[in-house]
Design a protein around this motif. Structure first.
Motif, mmCIF file in Angstrom:
data_model
loop_
_atom_site.group_PDB
_atom_site.id
_atom_site.type_symbol
_atom_site.label_atom_id
_atom_site.label_comp_id
_atom_site.label_asym_id
_atom_site.label_seq_id
_atom_site.Cartn_x
_atom_site.Cartn_y
_atom_site.Cartn_z
ATOM 1 N N HIS A 361 3.228 -9.080 -9.214
ATOM 2 C CA HIS A 361 1.892 -8.513 -9.003
ATOM 3 C C HIS A 361 0.941 -9.535 -8.392
ATOM 4 N N ILE A 362 1.001 -10.784 -8.865
ATOM 5 C CA ILE A 362 0.076 -11.802 -8.367
ATOM 6 C C ILE A 362 0.692 -12.633 -7.242
ATOM 7 N N ALA A 363 1.840 -12.199 -6.730
ATOM 8 C CA ALA A 363 2.515 -12.880 -5.610
ATOM 9 C C ALA A 363 2.788 -14.342 -5.927
ATOM 10 N N ALA A 364 3.303 -14.589 -7.140
ATOM 11 C CA ALA A 364 3.611 -15.949 -7.561
ATOM 12 C C ALA A 364 5.099 -16.241 -7.487
ATOM 13 N N VAL A 365 5.847 -15.407 -6.778
ATOM 14 C CA VAL A 365 7.268 -15.636 -6.525
ATOM 15 C C VAL A 365 7.523 -15.385 -5.045
ATOM 16 N N GLY A 366 8.633 -15.911 -4.573
ATOM 17 C CA GLY A 366 9.034 -15.603 -3.200
ATOM 18 C C GLY A 366 8.346 -16.382 -2.106
ATOM 19 N N GLY A 367 7.525 -17.361 -2.482
ATOM 20 C CA GLY A 367 6.909 -18.207 -1.472
ATOM 21 C C GLY A 367 5.915 -17.483 -0.578
ATOM 22 N N VAL A 368 5.649 -18.079 0.569
ATOM 23 C CA VAL A 368 4.664 -17.541 1.501
ATOM 24 C C VAL A 368 5.093 -16.184 2.038
ATOM 25 N N GLY A 369 6.397 -15.996 2.207
ATOM 26 C CA GLY A 369 6.890 -14.728 2.747
ATOM 27 C C GLY A 369 6.473 -13.544 1.894
ATOM 28 N N TYR A 370 6.662 -13.669 0.572
ATOM 29 C CA TYR A 370 6.282 -12.556 -0.294
ATOM 30 C C TYR A 370 4.766 -12.415 -0.392
ATOM 31 N N ARG A 371 4.049 -13.507 -0.256
ATOM 32 C CA ARG A 371 2.588 -13.418 -0.261
ATOM 33 C C ARG A 371 2.104 -12.610 0.947
ATOM 34 N N ILE A 372 2.742 -12.789 2.094
ATOM 35 C CA ILE A 372 2.392 -11.995 3.273
ATOM 36 C C ILE A 372 2.720 -10.529 3.028
ATOM 37 N N VAL A 373 3.889 -10.268 2.428
ATOM 38 C CA VAL A 373 4.268 -8.889 2.101
ATOM 39 C C VAL A 373 3.232 -8.259 1.173
ATOM 40 N N THR A 374 2.784 -9.007 0.173
ATOM 41 C CA THR A 374 1.813 -8.488 -0.785
ATOM 42 C C THR A 374 0.470 -8.211 -0.112
ATOM 43 N N THR A 375 0.070 -9.058 0.827
ATOM 44 C CA THR A 375 -1.166 -8.817 1.572
ATOM 45 C C THR A 375 -1.074 -7.516 2.361
ATOM 46 N N ILE A 376 0.045 -7.339 3.056
ATOM 47 C CA ILE A 376 0.248 -6.107 3.825
ATOM 48 C C ILE A 376 0.288 -4.906 2.886
ATOM 49 N N PHE A 377 0.910 -5.083 1.733
ATOM 50 C CA PHE A 377 1.000 -4.002 0.758
ATOM 51 C C PHE A 377 -0.401 -3.587 0.280
ATOM 52 N N GLY A 378 -1.267 -4.571 0.016
ATOM 53 C CA GLY A 378 -2.630 -4.257 -0.399
ATOM 54 C C GLY A 378 -3.362 -3.420 0.629
ATOM 55 N N LEU A 379 -3.158 -3.754 1.912
ATOM 56 C CA LEU A 379 -3.787 -2.969 2.976
ATOM 57 C C LEU A 379 -3.162 -1.580 3.074
ATOM 58 N N ALA A 380 -1.843 -1.498 2.813
ATOM 59 C CA ALA A 380 -1.163 -0.201 2.838
ATOM 60 C C ALA A 380 -1.671 0.710 1.728
#
Length: 386
Positions: A361-380
């Motif tokens: 939920h807080i994008a604290a796994v998966g490194g920068v790649g998952y953080r980018i995915v989470t950002t896109i997900f928030g916009l989605a």
């Protein structure tokens, strides 16, 4: 009214109730993925430090805690960092008001770990202090609409509705059954359902909007469910999440649950901060040896006066959170005796699952790649809500 029609109406009106809240959650969540970077960009005077030399070592965090304690006589320093996260970051200390003292105008203090200079501070999340509090305020919006306990309950109920609506929305994408040609029904079902995953980009108007909502929800369904249910965990942990998850999975007991609350707690740990830390560290080392774990970093140390307990927070091989450790050891603040511990994974299945959910939920796994995915997900999420 048939079941499908009832669920369409339910999905529609629950969606309308949730939409505004999910737009706020999606936008603020997309920003919070980059909390530390944006906060440092806004507040370089506090959050960016330069070591005097390439081999400079930070000062003792306990000496720096004493300096902060002396600088704010109306407050107690009950939460401290043990080391900066990197060579260019300050140490943070959190203050709590002393009894009968006026309300604090600062509760988060930043200290240069090399020189001991107090760089500044803020009342965390108070936007009236200006842009310096922008990212903490965004966090408050995301967690509670900046309304405290009432807002947390509101968002928790929305997260619970969102969780249930994930299943309703998924069911509504299934094509309605047809009576004829029963022999080929399974094949026809998958052929017809495949249309729900597609977007008619050239159709325009209502059809394209409908497809964006339906297909977008299907492609993101797993993440939507993870974020919805983890939202319940982060807002309604005790009243809803743990009792529900506890029906299927076991949880560790709160190490301080059976520790009596003190009517007149000591403002500082009787054992002293540094001796208490060394006692907690010894217990942590014994725990990691017993569980065959590795200590990666000793990060934070806190005192809970009304329980007379000290809490050492570390990052170990039991942690999956890449941002901060969640391995905890509790000791008595008078004699350093072990009160209990908490391991984020490997100890109880309920805690392991919860740790993974909240870390995703807080994008604290998966490194920068998952953080980018989470950002896109928030916009989605915003697109689906609109």
């Amino acid at each position: 009214m048939r079941m499908r029609q009832r669920l369409v109406v339910l999905h529609r009106y629950v969606g309308l109730v949730m939409a505004g809240f999910l737009i706020i959650a999606g936008l603020t969540g997309a920003l919070l993925v980059w909390y530390n970077e944006l906060d440092a960009l806004i507040n370089p005077q506090w959050l960016q430090v330069e070591p005097p030399t390439a081999h400079s070592e930070p000062r003792s965090p306990f000496a720096l805690r004493d300096r902060v304690d002396a600088a704010y006589p109306d407050a107690n320093v009950h939460w401290m960092m043990l080391a900066p996260p990197d060579a260019h970051s300050p140490l943070r200390f959190f203050l709590s008001p002393k009894a009968d003292a006026p309300a604090l105008h600062i509760d988060e203090v930043f200290v240069n770990p090399y020189t001991g200079q107090i760089l500044g501070g803020r009342l965390w999340g108070d936007l009236s202090q200006g842009l310096a509090n922008l990212m903490p305020f965004v966090y408050r919006l995301h967690h509670s609409l900046a309304l405290g306990t009432v807002g947390t309950w509101i968002f928790g109920i929305v997260a619970l509705l969102w969780t249930l609506d994930c299943f309703v929305g998924a069911w509504l994408t299934f094509p309605p059954p047809r009576r004829r040609d029963a022999r080929h029904r399974p094949r026809r079902f998958w052929t017809r359902w495949a249309k729900a995953w597609q977007i008619r980009w050239r159709a325009g108007g209502h059809k394209r909007t409908f497809d964006l909502h339906r297909a977008g929800g299907l492609w993101l369904w797993a993440l939507l469910l993870v974020f919805a249910w983890s939202g319940v965990a982060l807002t309604l942990y005790d009243p809803i999440y743990r009792p529900t998850t506890g029906l299927f999975l076991s949880f560790q007991e709160d190490p301080l649950a059976n520790v009596p609350t003190r009517a007149n707690p000591s403002p500082q740990p009787p054992i002293g901060w540094e001796p208490g830390y060394h006692a907690a560290r010894q217990h942590l080392e014994a725990l990691t040896q017993d569980r065959d774990l590795t200590i990666h970093a000793l990060e934070r140390f806190a005192y809970t006066p009304h329980k007379n307990a000290l809490k050492l927070m570390a990052r170990t091989s039991s942690d999956v959170n890449e941002r901060f450790g969640e391995t905890w050891v509790y000791v008595d603040a008078t004699d350093g005796a072990l009160l209990g511990h908490y391991l984020p994974t490997g100890e109880a299945a309920g805690n392991t699952v919860t740790t993974w959910l909240t870390s995703l939920h807080i994008a604290a796994v998966g490194g920068v790649g998952y953080r980018i995915v989470t950002t896109i997900f928030g916009l989605a999420v915003i697109v689906l809500s609109v």
